[in-house]
Scaffold this motif. Structure first.
Motif, PDB file in Angstrom:
ATOM      1  N   ILE A   1      16.706  -2.989   5.200  1.00  0.00           N
ATOM      2  CA  ILE A   1      16.413  -2.392   3.890  1.00  0.00           C
ATOM      3  C   ILE A   1      15.149  -3.003   3.289  1.00  0.00           C
ATOM      4  N   LYS A   2      14.953  -4.290   3.544  1.00  0.00           N
ATOM      5  CA  LYS A   2      13.734  -4.954   3.061  1.00  0.00           C
ATOM      6  C   LYS A   2      12.503  -4.317   3.690  1.00  0.00           C
ATOM      7  N   ARG A   3      12.576  -4.083   5.001  1.00  0.00           N
ATOM      8  CA  ARG A   3      11.443  -3.475   5.715  1.00  0.00           C
ATOM      9  C   ARG A   3      11.240  -2.028   5.282  1.00  0.00           C
ATOM     10  N   ALA A   4      12.339  -1.316   5.067  1.00  0.00           N
ATOM     11  CA  ALA A   4      12.237   0.085   4.638  1.00  0.00           C
ATOM     12  C   ALA A   4      11.551   0.179   3.274  1.00  0.00           C
ATOM     13  N   LYS A   5      11.907  -0.702   2.356  1.00  0.00           N
ATOM     14  CA  LYS A   5      11.278  -0.697   1.029  1.00  0.00           C
ATOM     15  C   LYS A   5       9.793  -1.024   1.116  1.00  0.00           C
ATOM     16  N   GLU A   6       9.455  -1.993   2.005  1.00  0.00           N
ATOM     17  CA  GLU A   6       8.038  -2.344   2.178  1.00  0.00           C
ATOM     18  C   GLU A   6       7.246  -1.145   2.688  1.00  0.00           C
ATOM     19  N   LEU A   7       7.812  -0.389   3.623  1.00  0.00           N
ATOM     20  CA  LEU A   7       7.128   0.779   4.185  1.00  0.00           C
ATOM     21  C   LEU A   7       6.965   1.882   3.143  1.00  0.00           C
ATOM     22  N   MET A   8       7.963   2.021   2.263  1.00  0.00           N
ATOM     23  CA  MET A   8       7.874   3.051   1.216  1.00  0.00           C
ATOM     24  C   MET A   8       6.758   2.748   0.217  1.00  0.00           C
ATOM     25  N   GLN A   9       6.436   1.476   0.069  1.00  0.00           N
ATOM     26  CA  GLN A   9       5.375   1.092  -0.861  1.00  0.00           C
ATOM     27  C   GLN A   9       4.026   1.634  -0.407  1.00  0.00           C
ATOM     28  N   THR A  10       3.860   1.904   0.886  1.00  0.00           N
ATOM     29  CA  THR A  10       2.568   2.374   1.412  1.00  0.00           C
ATOM     30  C   THR A  10       2.287   3.825   1.037  1.00  0.00           C
TER      31      THR A  10
ATOM     32  N   ILE B   1      10.055   6.314   8.546  1.00  0.00           N
ATOM     33  CA  ILE B   1      10.504   4.996   8.083  1.00  0.00           C
ATOM     34  C   ILE B   1      11.852   4.660   8.692  1.00  0.00           C
ATOM     35  N   GLY B   2      12.726   5.650   8.767  1.00  0.00           N
ATOM     36  CA  GLY B   2      14.043   5.437   9.368  1.00  0.00           C
ATOM     37  C   GLY B   2      13.941   4.960  10.804  1.00  0.00           C
TER      38      GLY B   2
END
Length: 539
Positions: free
Chosen positions: A485-494, A502-503
């Motif tokens: 979830i941490k990595r998913a949130k970081e990717l959404m920031q881009t 992202i999934g």
């Protein structure tokens, strides 16, 4: 149709059938329900009373429930109507034969297993008694262990110990030929000894025979001390004659010169190792001759002990203990409490010694010290110990003001070693956890099953799971979810990566699965969370 090789007996009545059954073992019986004088049900009762494993095939032109019910109560019975195809009877016989063969195979395997267990017990018995000779203080000497190892002696009464040494073992023998040679001599000893008294014969690592003997009268009857002394004296006198017979037989059949040393008096099982040490000293008395010899050790044994104090005798007993392997064993297994219990047994008696020149105390100290030094060198602990204790004093008795101080130093050194082990264990555990976590972070888009993670650190999956929980206080699966979830949130920031991409980047090939995961972790769907980020940017 399968060919069956069977011995066939034909009877015309139940009584005649019973006559056959009384004369020989029958494996399969084919019988009618109705016969003169004795019907099939009565015959079944008689068969299973005498031969419960017999297979019975019952034929009848009657399909009454009562007959069927009465016959099927027996597990090994088949019921066939006469009106059925004859091949059905043949098939029933074939099935019965196959069952018998299978049962015989199982019985054979069970018999083989029992033989292997008995052989293993023989090996354990030998190891147990040899370790007893070496003075292994960790061994328990009681009836339970003797029964388990099938040692036909009583651990609660003294034992007579005998050593047999071969002075002319042929040189240049292969290992196998040497074992055959020694086993043939052992067999002669066992055969001659077994006729007259209860005993066990074992061979130590130096190819010497040790015979443990007790009077048979004392194995079955409780006797007074005076009566026991008489039985032991009679047995020792008898042994002298038996050993002459054994020496003659070994000379005739193997050209072997066997020397025997016999304790003049029985000893307690706990003191067998002392007798073993005396035998090692006495064996040198036969130097220069190949003539068979029978030596009684009373004179040397008791001249030695009469010159010693009670404390010296106890120290001497401890110093003769050749086996200090338990020091390394308990260090390796981390059994600290048991280790110090045994260490106290060895070292506390030294504290009573006043003279720093007491040879027995010096010997005992160095036995323990050398075992510790061996373990320190084996594990390369010298530099690590330097920060905890001065290990240079280990082999320097002169640096200790008293034996009490020397003993306390050894104990402190052992504590330091256990502390190092504990620190190393914690360090190894932390490294494993860090390695697993780093792998998860670096491979968050891959298969992170427990099995795969366990393979990375060479551990059992269930053990890794328990270890991680014990050290971190959380489940390994929780850490994986948090990192995803941490990595998913970081990717959404881009903002420039699609949600389904992202999934995949956090390990979810299926968009629906990723959505369920994301909602579980944040209470938002991926799209809702993405829209929330956009809304924050506008404000």
């Amino acid at each position: 149709m399968k060919h069956l090789d069977l011995d066939i007996y034909k009877a015309y009545s139940g009584e005649e059938a019973m006559e056959w059954l009384r004369r020989t073992k029958i494996d399969i019986v084919i019988t009618d329900i109705r016969m003169p004088k004795m019907d099939g049900i009565q015959l079944l009762n008689a068969i299973y009373k005498n031969w419960p494993q017999c297979k019975v095939i019952v034929l009848s032109d009657c399909d009454q429930f009562e007959y069927i019910y009465n016959t099927v109560q027996y597990n090994c019975t088949r019921y066939i109507l006469k009106s059925e195809d004859p091949d059905r009877v043949i098939k029933a016989v074939e099935d019965a034969v196959n069952e018998i063969q299978k049962t015989n195979e199982i019985k054979g395997l069970i018999h083989q297993a029992k033989e292997q267990i008995n052989m293993a017990k023989f090996l354990f018995q030998k190891d147990y008694l040899v370790q007893l000779l070496h003075g292994d203080s960790t061994l328990k000497i009681n009836k339970y262990h003797f029964e388990q190892l099938k040692i036909p002696l009583n651990p609660e009464i003294p034992v007579i110990l005998v050593m047999g040494n071969i002075s002319n073992i042929p040189k240049n023998l292969t290992y196998w030929d040497k074992m055959e040679y020694l086993c043939s001599i052992k067999l002669i000893i066992e055969q001659k000894m077994g006729i007259y008294m209860s005993n066990v014969v074992v061979m130590d690592e130096n190819y010497r025979f040790f015979i443990f003997v007790q009077p048979e009268e004392l194995l079955t009857n409780i006797s007074s001390h005076k009566a026991q002394d008489i039985y032991y004296e009679k047995t020792i006198s008898f042994l002298k004659e038996i050993f002459k017979m054994i020496q003659t037989a070994c000379k005739e059949f193997n050209h072997a010169s066997v020397h025997f040393i016999l304790t003049g008096v029985p000893c307690r099982w706990e003191e067998v190792f002392r007798e073993y040490d005396y035998f090692n000293q006495l064996i040198n008395y036969r130097a220069g001759t190949d003539l068979e010899m029978l030596m009684i050790d009373n004179h040397i044994l008791y001249n030695k002990t009469e010159k010693m104090t009670e404390d010296d005798i106890y120290l001497d007993g401890l110093s003769q203990n050749k086996s200090l392997d338990w020091i390394k064993a308990y260090f390796r297994s981390g059994q600290k409490e048991t280790f110090f219990e045994l260490l106290d047994q060895f070292l506390n008696p030294i504290k009573k010694v006043r003279s720093k020149n007491n040879g027995l105390a010096i010997e005992l100290y160095f036995k323990v010290a050398l075992s510790l030094l061996s373990y320190i060198n084996e594990r390369n602990l010298t530099n690590q110990l330097a920060s905890k204790i001065d290990s240079s004093k280990l082999m320097r008795i002169d640096l200790h003001d008293s034996w009490e101080e020397a003993v306390e130093y050894l104990k402190l050194l052992c504590c330091a070693i256990f502390d190092l082990q504990s620190e190393e264990k914690i360090d190894r555990t932390n490294k494993i956890i860090q390695l697993v976590q780093r792998f998860i972070v670096e491979h968050i888009n891959e298969d992170l099953s427990l099995v795969k993670l366990a393979e990375r650190v060479y551990l059992n999956p269930s053990y890794l799971s328990r270890l991680y929980k014990q050290v971190t206080g959380e489940n390994l699966s929780d850490f994986i979810d948090q990192e995803r979830i941490k990595r998913a949130k970081e990717l959404m920031q881009t903002r420039n990566i699609k949600i389904n991409e992202i999934g995949k980047l956090v390990g979810y090939e299926n968009a629906a699965s990723f959505t369920r995961f994301f909602r579980k972790m944040t209470s938002y769907s991926p799209q809702e969370y993405y829209d929330l980020l956009l809304d924050q940017d506008r404000h």
